[in-house]
Design an enzyme around this catalytic site. Structure first.
Site, PDB file in Angstrom:
ATOM      1  N   SER A   1       0.839  -1.203   0.000  1.00  0.00           N
ATOM      2  CA  SER A   1       0.000   0.000   0.000  1.00  0.00           C
ATOM      3  C   SER A   1       0.870   1.247   0.000  1.00  0.00           C
ATOM      4  O   SER A   1       2.018   1.219   0.442  1.00  0.00           O
ATOM      5  CB  SER A   1      -0.900   0.015   1.239  1.00  0.00           C
ATOM      6  OG  SER A   1      -1.654  -1.163   1.305  1.00  0.00           O
TER       7      SER A   1
HETATM    8  C1  SAM Z   1      -3.554  -4.066   0.088  1.00  0.00           C
HETATM    9  S1  SAM Z   1      -2.944  -5.666   0.395  1.00  0.00           S
HETATM   10  C2  SAM Z   1      -2.222  -5.526   1.994  1.00  0.00           C
HETATM   11  C3  SAM Z   1      -0.996  -4.695   2.100  1.00  0.00           C
HETATM   12  C4  SAM Z   1      -0.149  -5.069   3.300  1.00  0.00           C
HETATM   13  N1  SAM Z   1      -0.765  -4.765   4.566  1.00  0.00           N
HETATM   14  C5  SAM Z   1       1.265  -4.587   3.246  1.00  0.00           C
HETATM   15  O1  SAM Z   1       1.754  -4.007   4.214  1.00  0.00           O
HETATM   16  O2  SAM Z   1       1.922  -4.837   2.245  1.00  0.00           O
HETATM   17  C6  SAM Z   1      -4.412  -6.574   0.815  1.00  0.00           C
HETATM   18  C7  SAM Z   1      -4.138  -8.010   1.189  1.00  0.00           C
HETATM   19  O3  SAM Z   1      -5.318  -8.548   1.793  1.00  0.00           O
HETATM   20  C8  SAM Z   1      -5.371  -9.927   1.456  1.00  0.00           C
HETATM   21  N2  SAM Z   1      -6.736 -10.408   1.688  1.00  0.00           N
HETATM   22  C9  SAM Z   1      -7.839 -10.269   0.932  1.00  0.00           C
HETATM   23  N3  SAM Z   1      -8.902 -10.878   1.507  1.00  0.00           N
HETATM   24  C10 SAM Z   1      -8.459 -11.387   2.675  1.00  0.00           C
HETATM   25  C11 SAM Z   1      -9.069 -12.128   3.708  1.00  0.00           C
HETATM   26  N4  SAM Z   1     -10.363 -12.451   3.662  1.00  0.00           N
HETATM   27  N5  SAM Z   1      -8.301 -12.512   4.750  1.00  0.00           N
HETATM   28  C12 SAM Z   1      -6.982 -12.207   4.818  1.00  0.00           C
HETATM   29  N6  SAM Z   1      -6.348 -11.522   3.840  1.00  0.00           N
HETATM   30  C13 SAM Z   1      -7.069 -11.112   2.798  1.00  0.00           C
HETATM   31  C14 SAM Z   1      -4.920  -9.957   0.019  1.00  0.00           C
HETATM   32  O4  SAM Z   1      -4.514 -11.248  -0.382  1.00  0.00           O
HETATM   33  C15 SAM Z   1      -3.804  -8.913   0.030  1.00  0.00           C
HETATM   34  O5  SAM Z   1      -2.561  -9.520   0.235  1.00  0.00           O
END
Ligand code: SAM
Length: 302
Positions: free
Chosen positions: A104
């Site tokens: 992000s």
């Molecule tokens: C915007 S990215 C996160 C960025 C991260 N926090 C970083 O510091 O790089 C969103 C993440 O949420 C995960 N995600 C989506 N749905 C999810 C769920 N139900 N449970 C856990 N992770 C999930 C995706 O696979 C993705 O890796």
């Protein structure tokens, strides 16, 4: 070209002087940003988030264009894409498809952490580990062994774990559907989701201690997300308000659109006034209401 450390210092200076006050006068937040090496968490191959003239997202490869890659990693307002179509597209060429994981952008990460305001020793739950960068910032503040981060994609979770381990950061990475939170770690003082919700999962509310803080992007009828800051009120309920507008990847299980009326939104909304809404959520669902206008106390007569 500056090295990573100098780039971090330069970013910190810019963030500090921005009128938006990204560090919010919180020295720990600046310290975390300046200490955690963002470049350690960014994969070697990333997609630029805006399509080129060919309609494809360009690939930035650390080995081929190291300076370009590093510069991109330290752009303040640009997320970089780390997965497309849940991994169906391999990161070896320009591509298109749906963004499903990213590192992000710096300003959004800091804004969420500022509102989350974890204290040292707090038990923190993050949903959406992604690269592990945000978990590292959280662990820098809350301390070793305090952070649990849940990622639904096993490969992404494993890579994040390796990156955290390589820096000796003690955070627990769990591969699971984050909509269920982490029951065995509850209650949490702080919960932050870095994937957007259409409805706030009841499990998060159950696992948030009374007085604890939950930050999540929440889909809105305006077509973008609102970052909401909720405070636990006990019995699996929380109340809060939007603190920013944002755009995030949706949680996997909440990708299908649903009518906003079903999700607790009023029929008539005025998104110009998004700051004036209040969000209430409990085990039965969520309700978003416009906060009653503050009426001036009437002067005593007589
Ligand atoms: C915007 S990215 C996160 C960025 C991260 N926090 C970083 O510091 O790089 C969103 C993440 O949420 C995960 N995600 C989506 N749905 C999810 C769920 N139900 N449970 C856990 N992770 C999930 C995706 O696979 C993705 O890796």
């Amino acid at each position: 070209m500056l090295d990573a450390e100098s780039l971090r210092a330069r970013c910190a200076k810019e963030l500090e002087s921005s009128p938006r006050g990204y560090f919010g006068g919180l020295p720990w937040l600046r310290d975390a940003f300046e200490t955690v090496p963002r470049e350690h968490f960014a994969p070697d191959r990333l997609w630029w988030p805006r399509p080129g003239e060919d309609g494809l997202y360009a690939l930035i490869d650390r080995n081929e264009t190291p300076k370009r890659w590093l510069k991109a990693v330290y752009l303040l307002r640009t997320p970089l894409i780390t997965q497309i179509d849940d991994g169906a597209v391999s990161p070896d060429a320009p591509a298109n498809g749906a963004f499903t994981s990213s590192i992000s952008c710096i300003t959004v990460v800091l804004e969420m952490l500022r509102h989350l305001a974890p204290d040292p020793g707090d038990k923190v739950l993050e949903i959406g580990t992604g690269t592990g960068y945000n978990a590292a910032l959280l662990a820098h503040r809350a301390g070793p062994g305090t952070v649990t981060t849940v990622e639904i994609d096993p490969q992404i979770a494993a890579q994040a774990k390796d990156r955290l381990d390589a820096l000796g950061i003690r955070a627990r990475v769990i591969t699971a559907d984050g909509e269920q939170g982490c029951p065995e770690g509850a209650p949490f003082d702080r919960i932050v989701s870095t994937a957007s919700a259409r409805h706030i999962p009841p499990a998060w509310l159950r696992q948030l201690r009374p007085g604890g803080v939950l930050i999540t992007p929440l889909d809105s009828p305006a077509g973008y997300d609102l970052t909401v800051r909720m405070t636990g009120t006990g019995n699996g309920a929380a109340v809060g308000y939007p603190v920013a507008t944002v755009e995030f990847m949706r949680m996997r299980g909440q990708r299908s659109p649903r009518p906003h009326a079903e999700l607790g939104w009023p029929d008539e909304i005025d998104m110009q006034r998004w700051r004036d809404y209040e969000v209430r959520a409990d085990q039965h669902g969520q309700r978003i209401v416009h906060r009653a206008p503050v009426t001036a106390p009437t002067a005593p007569t007589g």
